[in-house]
Design an enzyme around this catalytic site. Structure first.
Site, PDB file in Angstrom:
ATOM      1  N   GLU A  92      -2.856   3.252   9.618  1.00  0.00           N
ATOM      2  CA  GLU A  92      -3.134   2.159   9.604  1.00  0.00           C
ATOM      3  C   GLU A  92      -2.718   1.185   9.619  1.00  0.00           C
ATOM      4  OE1 GLU A  92      -7.305   4.820   8.609  1.00  0.00           O
ATOM      5  OE2 GLU A  92      -6.139   3.924   6.854  1.00  0.00           O
ATOM      6  N   CYS A 105      -1.210  -6.184   7.314  1.00  0.00           N
ATOM      7  CA  CYS A 105      -0.528  -5.266   6.202  1.00  0.00           C
ATOM      8  C   CYS A 105      -0.168  -3.636   7.144  1.00  0.00           C
ATOM      9  CB  CYS A 105      -1.667  -5.104   5.691  1.00  0.00           C
ATOM     10  SG  CYS A 105      -1.587  -4.099   4.034  1.00  0.00           S
ATOM     11  N   CYS A 112       2.760   9.235   2.445  1.00  0.00           N
ATOM     12  CA  CYS A 112       4.201   8.902   1.702  1.00  0.00           C
ATOM     13  C   CYS A 112       3.696  10.069   0.070  1.00  0.00           C
ATOM     14  CB  CYS A 112       3.565   7.616   1.005  1.00  0.00           C
ATOM     15  SG  CYS A 112       3.904   7.063  -0.476  1.00  0.00           S
ATOM     16  N   CYS A 116       1.194   8.167  -6.042  1.00  0.00           N
ATOM     17  CA  CYS A 116       0.795   7.584  -7.455  1.00  0.00           C
ATOM     18  C   CYS A 116      -0.732   7.932  -7.336  1.00  0.00           C
ATOM     19  CB  CYS A 116       0.212   5.923  -7.034  1.00  0.00           C
ATOM     20  SG  CYS A 116       2.693   5.120  -6.485  1.00  0.00           S
ATOM     21  N   CYS A 119      -3.972   6.060  -5.350  1.00  0.00           N
ATOM     22  CA  CYS A 119      -3.652   6.142  -4.357  1.00  0.00           C
ATOM     23  C   CYS A 119      -3.903   7.129  -3.635  1.00  0.00           C
ATOM     24  CB  CYS A 119      -1.873   5.470  -4.384  1.00  0.00           C
ATOM     25  SG  CYS A 119      -1.746   4.886  -2.562  1.00  0.00           S
ATOM     26  N   GLY A 161       2.476   4.331   3.286  1.00  0.00           N
ATOM     27  CA  GLY A 161       4.112   4.595   3.095  1.00  0.00           C
ATOM     28  C   GLY A 161       4.595   3.798   1.988  1.00  0.00           C
ATOM     29  N   GLU A 162       5.990   4.693   1.550  1.00  0.00           N
ATOM     30  CA  GLU A 162       7.140   3.290   0.876  1.00  0.00           C
ATOM     31  C   GLU A 162       7.943   3.123   1.243  1.00  0.00           C
ATOM     32  OE1 GLU A 162       7.949   2.120  -2.613  1.00  0.00           O
ATOM     33  OE2 GLU A 162       9.975   1.759  -1.749  1.00  0.00           O
ATOM     34  N   SER A 193       6.711  -4.914   0.330  1.00  0.00           N
ATOM     35  CA  SER A 193       6.898  -4.082  -1.508  1.00  0.00           C
ATOM     36  C   SER A 193       7.157  -2.716  -1.866  1.00  0.00           C
ATOM     37  CB  SER A 193       4.585  -3.940  -1.488  1.00  0.00           C
ATOM     38  OG  SER A 193       4.441  -3.342  -1.755  1.00  0.00           O
ATOM     39  N   SER A 215       4.790  -2.598  -7.267  1.00  0.00           N
ATOM     40  CA  SER A 215       3.684  -2.570  -7.313  1.00  0.00           C
ATOM     41  C   SER A 215       4.320  -2.478  -8.880  1.00  0.00           C
ATOM     42  CB  SER A 215       3.202  -1.501  -6.664  1.00  0.00           C
ATOM     43  OG  SER A 215       2.849  -1.597  -5.388  1.00  0.00           O
ATOM     44  N   HIS A 217       1.842  -2.201 -12.207  1.00  0.00           N
ATOM     45  CA  HIS A 217       0.363  -1.576 -12.746  1.00  0.00           C
ATOM     46  C   HIS A 217       0.308  -1.247 -13.732  1.00  0.00           C
ATOM     47  CE1 HIS A 217       0.140  -1.753  -8.472  1.00  0.00           C
ATOM     48  NE2 HIS A 217       1.107  -0.937  -7.836  1.00  0.00           N
ATOM     49  N   ASN A 291     -10.233  -0.509  -6.179  1.00  0.00           N
ATOM     50  CA  ASN A 291     -10.795  -0.540  -5.378  1.00  0.00           C
ATOM     51  C   ASN A 291     -11.081   1.101  -5.233  1.00  0.00           C
ATOM     52  OD1 ASN A 291     -10.838  -2.744  -3.703  1.00  0.00           O
ATOM     53  ND2 ASN A 291      -8.884  -2.109  -3.211  1.00  0.00           N
ATOM     54  N   CYS A 334      -6.377  -2.192  -0.457  1.00  0.00           N
ATOM     55  CA  CYS A 334      -5.173  -1.750  -1.674  1.00  0.00           C
ATOM     56  C   CYS A 334      -5.401  -0.632  -1.718  1.00  0.00           C
ATOM     57  CB  CYS A 334      -4.739  -3.405  -1.960  1.00  0.00           C
ATOM     58  SG  CYS A 334      -3.926  -2.795  -3.420  1.00  0.00           S
TER      59      CYS A 334
HETATM   60 FE1  SF4 Z   1       3.246   5.738  -1.691  1.00  0.00          FE
HETATM   61 FE2  SF4 Z   1       2.641   3.190  -2.257  1.00  0.00          FE
HETATM   62 FE3  SF4 Z   1       0.418   4.452  -2.707  1.00  0.00          FE
HETATM   63 FE4  SF4 Z   1       1.997   4.530  -4.505  1.00  0.00          FE
HETATM   64  S1  SF4 Z   1       0.386   3.305  -3.899  1.00  0.00           S
HETATM   65  S2  SF4 Z   1       1.293   6.781  -2.910  1.00  0.00           S
HETATM   66  S3  SF4 Z   1       4.143   3.755  -3.509  1.00  0.00           S
HETATM   67  S4  SF4 Z   1       1.594   3.927  -0.832  1.00  0.00           S
END
Ligand code: SF4
Length: 352
Positions: A92, A105, A112, A116, A119, A161-162, A193, A215, A217, A291, A334
């Site tokens: 996406e 974005c 990923c 996290c 996420c 993804g990272e 990012s 990121s 957090h 969110n 996000c």
């Molecule tokens: Fe991957 Fe980013 Fe989600 Fe962490 S926040 S699991 S790095 S997509």
């Protein structure tokens, strides 16, 4: 057989490929211009290339690395594209208009691996890395969207993804995106990012002047270990050390993304810890209320708590901006991207 994506090539690589086809070297520049400056959607638009070369391009390469499976639009105008990949996976991209900014974005992986806790993408694991063409085509296809495409003026690698876990493909995509002969985005309008892959982050800084976002957090290792498992490999001491020596151009700062989770990381004591952590780093902080997505136990804090958190940062002379949540009802906000294939709408012919 997997198609040869023409958009996997940088200009230099395209020159080599064109030469291997027995064509004159200047054809590569012509072709590159068609792909990016003109953003063609069909080989027949290349009227200045010979018919035989066009026929070979058509039979040996694939102009598109993605298909548009679905477009959703939120009430606030945010548009979410669900793109199909050649192997049946989905990714996406999200287009957010906030004049004068119009930001796309972009995803860098299908899924990923970093897991996290808050996420949705991370909860589904990694399917695979995206190829350069699959990254670049998210931009090309969105630019062709008549609704907002022509207004896109900045890009953020904050989708699925990272990005730094797919370093080589992302770097090649950045080369094409920022190439004055390519997609022509200024480095100042492109942000990568990361959740904190320290060695790749330092490599990126030494290679390209695009903006960096982290990121973060959590303000301490105990909490960050729990929320973001990557912290066990690259703890905050190492990450902040890398930030302090990151090669930043004049007036540039590193952006720190901080998703506020009720009762988890939103206290004023934790805001003070964050102030200490960021000492000596040219930083700005984006505060984002969580969110919620299906299956999560996390909740966003009250507005009062968010403002109190921001006050602590501001009183310490840090730039802290509360980011509006965009597109949450279409799961475009996000941390909500999951690359889910839903029902394809009947009017999907409206796709770019
Ligand atoms: Fe991957 Fe980013 Fe989600 Fe962490 S926040 S699991 S790095 S997509």
């Amino acid at each position: 057989m997997k198609p040869l994506f023409i958009k996997n090539f940088t200009l230099e690589q395209l020159e080599a490929w064109v030469a291997s086809q027995g064509e004159k070297p200047f054809r590569a520049r012509q072709l590159y211009k068609h792909l990016y400056a003109r953003n063609i959607s069909n080989w027949s638009q290349c009227t200045d290339l010979s018919r035989s070369f066009c026929a070979r391009l058509q039979s040996q390469t694939s102009l598109h690395a993605l298909t548009v499976a679905r477009i959703d639009e939120a009430r606030d105008g945010t548009r979410k594209y669900l793109f199909g990949l050649h192997d049946g996976n989905f990714i996406e991209s999200v287009l957010i208009s906030d004049p004068p900014r119009c930001t796309l974005c972009v995803s860098s992986q299908a899924g990923c691996a970093l897991g996290c806790k808050f996420c949705m993408t991370g909860s589904r694991g990694l399917k695979r890395n995206l190829e350069t063409a699959e990254i670049v085509d998210q931009v090309c296809m969105s630019l062709r969207d008549e609704k907002l495409g022509p207004k896109i003026n900045s890009l953020v690698f904050m989708g699925m993804g990272e990005p730094l876990a797919n370093y080589d493909e992302v770097l090649r995509a950045l080369t094409i995106i920022t190439d004055p002969n390519g997609l022509m985005f200024s480095h100042r309008r492109v942000t990568v990012s990361t959740a904190g892959l320290v060695p790749q982050m330092l490599r990126l800084g030494a290679t390209t002047p695009v903006n960096l976002a982290i990121s973060i957090h959590a303000p301490n290792d105990a909490l960050r270990d729990e929320l973001m498992p990557i912290n066990r490999k690259y703890p905050l001491g190492e990450l902040m050390g890398a930030c302090r020596k990151y090669p930043l151009q004049t007036r540039k700062r590193i952006t720190f993304e901080y998703i506020l989770l009720e009762g988890v990381n939103d206290s004023t004591a934790q805001a003070r810890e964050l102030v200490k952590l960021l000492r000596g780093v040219r930083a700005k902080i984006n505060l984002i209320a969580f969110n919620p997505h299906p299956g999560t136990l996390y909740r966003p804090p009250s507005q009062e708590k968010i403002l109190a958190f921001q006050d602590v940062l501001r009183n310490a002379n840090l730039t802290a901006i509360i980011r509006k949540s965009r597109g949450s009802e279409i799961s475009a906000a996000c941390g909500q991207l999951a690359g889910q294939k839903q029902l394809i709408p009947e009017d999907w012919s409206r796709v770019p």
